[in-house]
Design an enzyme around this catalytic site. Structure first.
Site, PDB file in Angstrom:
ATOM      1  N   SER A 251     -11.413   6.499   1.655  1.00 28.77           N
ATOM      2  CA  SER A 251     -10.519   5.422   1.456  1.00 28.77           C
ATOM      3  C   SER A 251     -11.108   4.664   0.212  1.00 28.77           C
ATOM      4  O   SER A 251     -12.295   5.151  -0.105  1.00 28.77           O
ATOM      5  CB  SER A 251     -10.637   4.203   2.634  1.00 28.77           C
ATOM      6  OG  SER A 251     -10.399   2.868   2.002  1.00 28.77           O
TER       7      SER A 251
ATOM      8  N   TYR B 210     -15.382  -0.967   8.456  1.00 27.95           N
ATOM      9  CA  TYR B 210     -14.320   0.067   7.849  1.00 27.95           C
ATOM     10  C   TYR B 210     -15.123   0.576   6.439  1.00 27.95           C
ATOM     11  O   TYR B 210     -14.848   1.748   6.287  1.00 27.95           O
ATOM     12  CB  TYR B 210     -13.092  -0.605   7.821  1.00 27.95           C
ATOM     13  CG  TYR B 210     -11.878   0.478   7.365  1.00 27.95           C
ATOM     14  CD1 TYR B 210     -11.576   1.297   8.177  1.00 27.95           C
ATOM     15  CD2 TYR B 210     -11.306   0.206   6.253  1.00 27.95           C
ATOM     16  CE1 TYR B 210     -10.609   2.537   7.829  1.00 27.95           C
ATOM     17  CE2 TYR B 210     -10.254   1.505   5.964  1.00 27.95           C
ATOM     18  CZ  TYR B 210      -9.853   2.201   6.715  1.00 27.95           C
ATOM     19  OH  TYR B 210      -9.003   3.201   6.474  1.00 27.95           O
TER      20      TYR B 210
HETATM   21  P1  NAD Z   1      -1.946   4.961  11.486  1.00 32.60           P
HETATM   22  O1  NAD Z   1      -2.573   3.754  12.405  1.00 32.60           O
HETATM   23  O2  NAD Z   1      -0.511   5.188  11.228  1.00 32.60           O
HETATM   24  O3  NAD Z   1      -2.509   6.286  12.154  1.00 32.60           O
HETATM   25  C1  NAD Z   1      -3.666   6.659  12.655  1.00 32.60           C
HETATM   26  C2  NAD Z   1      -3.265   7.330  14.108  1.00 32.60           C
HETATM   27  O4  NAD Z   1      -4.461   7.811  14.672  1.00 32.60           O
HETATM   28  C3  NAD Z   1      -2.467   6.700  15.189  1.00 32.60           C
HETATM   29  O5  NAD Z   1      -1.236   7.608  15.474  1.00 32.60           O
HETATM   30  C4  NAD Z   1      -3.443   6.576  16.317  1.00 32.60           C
HETATM   31  O6  NAD Z   1      -2.830   6.693  17.585  1.00 32.60           O
HETATM   32  C5  NAD Z   1      -4.536   7.811  16.277  1.00 32.60           C
HETATM   33  N1  NAD Z   1      -5.557   7.377  16.711  1.00 32.60           N
HETATM   34  C6  NAD Z   1      -6.313   6.369  16.797  1.00 32.60           C
HETATM   35  N2  NAD Z   1      -7.445   6.262  17.443  1.00 32.60           N
HETATM   36  C7  NAD Z   1      -7.471   7.742  17.779  1.00 32.60           C
HETATM   37  C8  NAD Z   1      -8.408   8.530  18.636  1.00 32.60           C
HETATM   38  N3  NAD Z   1      -9.441   8.051  19.062  1.00 32.60           N
HETATM   39  N4  NAD Z   1      -8.067   9.870  18.689  1.00 32.60           N
HETATM   40  C9  NAD Z   1      -6.871  10.424  18.214  1.00 32.60           C
HETATM   41  N5  NAD Z   1      -6.048   9.958  17.644  1.00 32.60           N
HETATM   42  C10 NAD Z   1      -6.133   8.284  17.427  1.00 32.60           C
HETATM   43  O7  NAD Z   1      -2.820   4.910  10.265  1.00 32.60           O
HETATM   44  P2  NAD Z   1      -2.406   5.437   8.954  1.00 32.60           P
HETATM   45  O8  NAD Z   1      -2.494   4.422   7.826  1.00 32.60           O
HETATM   46  O9  NAD Z   1      -1.616   6.483   8.652  1.00 32.60           O
HETATM   47  O10 NAD Z   1      -4.120   6.069   8.402  1.00 32.60           O
HETATM   48  C11 NAD Z   1      -4.442   7.236   8.647  1.00 32.60           C
HETATM   49  C12 NAD Z   1      -5.675   7.838   8.025  1.00 32.60           C
HETATM   50  O11 NAD Z   1      -5.645   7.355   6.565  1.00 32.60           O
HETATM   51  C13 NAD Z   1      -6.650   6.838   8.689  1.00 32.60           C
HETATM   52  O12 NAD Z   1      -8.074   7.705   8.820  1.00 32.60           O
HETATM   53  C14 NAD Z   1      -6.903   5.699   7.862  1.00 32.60           C
HETATM   54  O13 NAD Z   1      -8.220   4.973   8.079  1.00 32.60           O
HETATM   55  C15 NAD Z   1      -6.487   6.252   6.580  1.00 32.60           C
HETATM   56  N6  NAD Z   1      -6.320   5.312   5.310  1.00 32.60           N
HETATM   57  C16 NAD Z   1      -5.175   4.655   5.367  1.00 32.60           C
HETATM   58  C17 NAD Z   1      -4.804   3.888   4.144  1.00 32.60           C
HETATM   59  C18 NAD Z   1      -3.617   3.093   4.241  1.00 32.60           C
HETATM   60  O14 NAD Z   1      -3.452   2.452   3.252  1.00 32.60           O
HETATM   61  N7  NAD Z   1      -2.699   2.918   5.009  1.00 32.60           N
HETATM   62  C19 NAD Z   1      -5.808   3.895   3.254  1.00 32.60           C
HETATM   63  C20 NAD Z   1      -6.781   4.571   3.149  1.00 32.60           C
HETATM   64  C21 NAD Z   1      -7.121   5.475   4.050  1.00 32.60           C
END
Ligand code: NAD
Length: 281
Positions: A164, A177
């Site tokens: 991130s 985070y």
């Molecule tokens: P999201 O919440 O849509 O997806 C995360 C998924 O992980 C969910 O479907 C959830 O059910 C699953 N999850 C949570 N805990 C879990 C566990 N213990 N075991 C298995 N699955 C689990 O989020 P997203 O925005 O699509 O994020 C995906 C990744 O990208 C994450 O690692 C997030 O930190 C990272 N990220 C997101 C952004 C952003 O802007 N959205 C930016 C940087 C990094």
């Protein structure tokens, strides 16, 4: 760049979520058989169904990245139904309000008077901080232990972690985070070195700011307009927009493809509209 993943098996954790569902679909479009692992089994199966309807091969599997037994069970299902894992995307992750301060800065008045509903640094809940560290860091480590073993044995594989912007410079309010994602970038480098003799490449993608369920209320108001934080982010993103999940596809396919990125190992690739390159001036 033509990426052909025919014959490969890809495992995507958090694949029921916004960013990783799109990643799972792009891996399937490139020919991979994809296992979507998620805590929410229904979400995982829905994404798998969409891939299958589009002509791809995919399964949705319930798995908790914090539970070794659950991961081992999922691995056995993936192996029986699709084959051994060649590509692992460690996507499950996220933040939690209990690891988050209410305000950007601690002000002298916050020390004098406790305001109802305001979490200062001194109120942070160790369990909340631990949850965020575990979900992002330990969840990536445990999943890799389970799925990389056969990669190591056959001497081939590619792992993608999800870091991130917080990993480069921490964002205000979210120390847990930020620290956890910094640990992911560090672990990506460590693992790339550790696995280099068994021919597994380990890289990370660091998405910039993507409007997802995780951060929607932080970045936008109910009427769709930007919050103050959303405004600050966009004014620090030289390309002037939030990312869309499709923006990650090129980076993902490039990093998993053994011919396109054959000598690229241990990098954290920002996909951020130049956010991390901009000093703010
Ligand atoms: P999201 O919440 O849509 O997806 C995360 C998924 O992980 C969910 O479907 C959830 O059910 C699953 N999850 C949570 N805990 C879990 C566990 N213990 N075991 C298995 N699955 C689990 O989020 P997203 O925005 O699509 O994020 C995906 C990744 O990208 C994450 O690692 C997030 O930190 C990272 N990220 C997101 C952004 C952003 O802007 N959205 C930016 C940087 C990094």
């Amino acid at each position: 760049m033509k990426v052909d993943l025919n014959g490969k098996v890809a495992v995507v954790t958090g694949g029921g979520g916004i960013l990783c569902s799109v990643m799972a679909k792009s891996l399937a479009e490139a020919g991979a058989k994809v296992a979507i692992l998620d805590l929410k089994e229904e979400a995982a199966k829905k994404v798998a169904d969409e891939i299958v309807k589009a002509g791809g091969k995919a399964i949705g599997v319930a798995a908790n990245v914090l539970d070794l037994e659950s991961l081992k069970k999922a691995e056995a299902i993936v192996k029986a139904e699709l084959g051994a894992c060649d590509i692992l995307v460690n996507g499950a992750g996220g933040n939690n309000p209990k690891g988050t301060t209410s305000k950007e800065y601690l002000m002298p008045e916050d020390l004098v008077k406790k305001t109802e509903g305001v979490t200062t640094f001194f109120d942070l809940d160790p369990a909340g901080v631990g949850f965020v560290f575990n979900l992002n860091f330990l969840g990536t480590l445990l999943t890799t232990q389970v799925f990389a073993r056969e990669m190591a044995e056959k001497g081939a594989g590619s792992i993608i972690n999800i870091s991130s912007m917080n990993a480069f410079t921490p964002l205000t309010k979210i120390p847990a985070y930020s620290g956890a994602k910094a640990a992911i970038s560090n672990f990506t480098q460590w693992l790339a070195v550790h696995f280099s003799k068994v021919n597994i490449r380990v890289n990370a993608i660091a998405p910039g700011f993507f409007l997802t369920e995780q951060n929607r209320t932080l970045l936008t108001n109910p009427d769709g307009s930007l919050t103050a934080r959303g405004n600050t982010i966009l004014s620090h993103t030289p390309m002037g927009r939030f990312g869309t999940p499709d923006d990650l596809t090129g980076a993902l396919l490039f990093l998993v493809d053994d011919s396109a990125s054959s000598f690229i190992n241990g990098v954290v690739l920002p996909v951020d509209g130049a956010f991390s390159a901009f000093s703010g001036v």
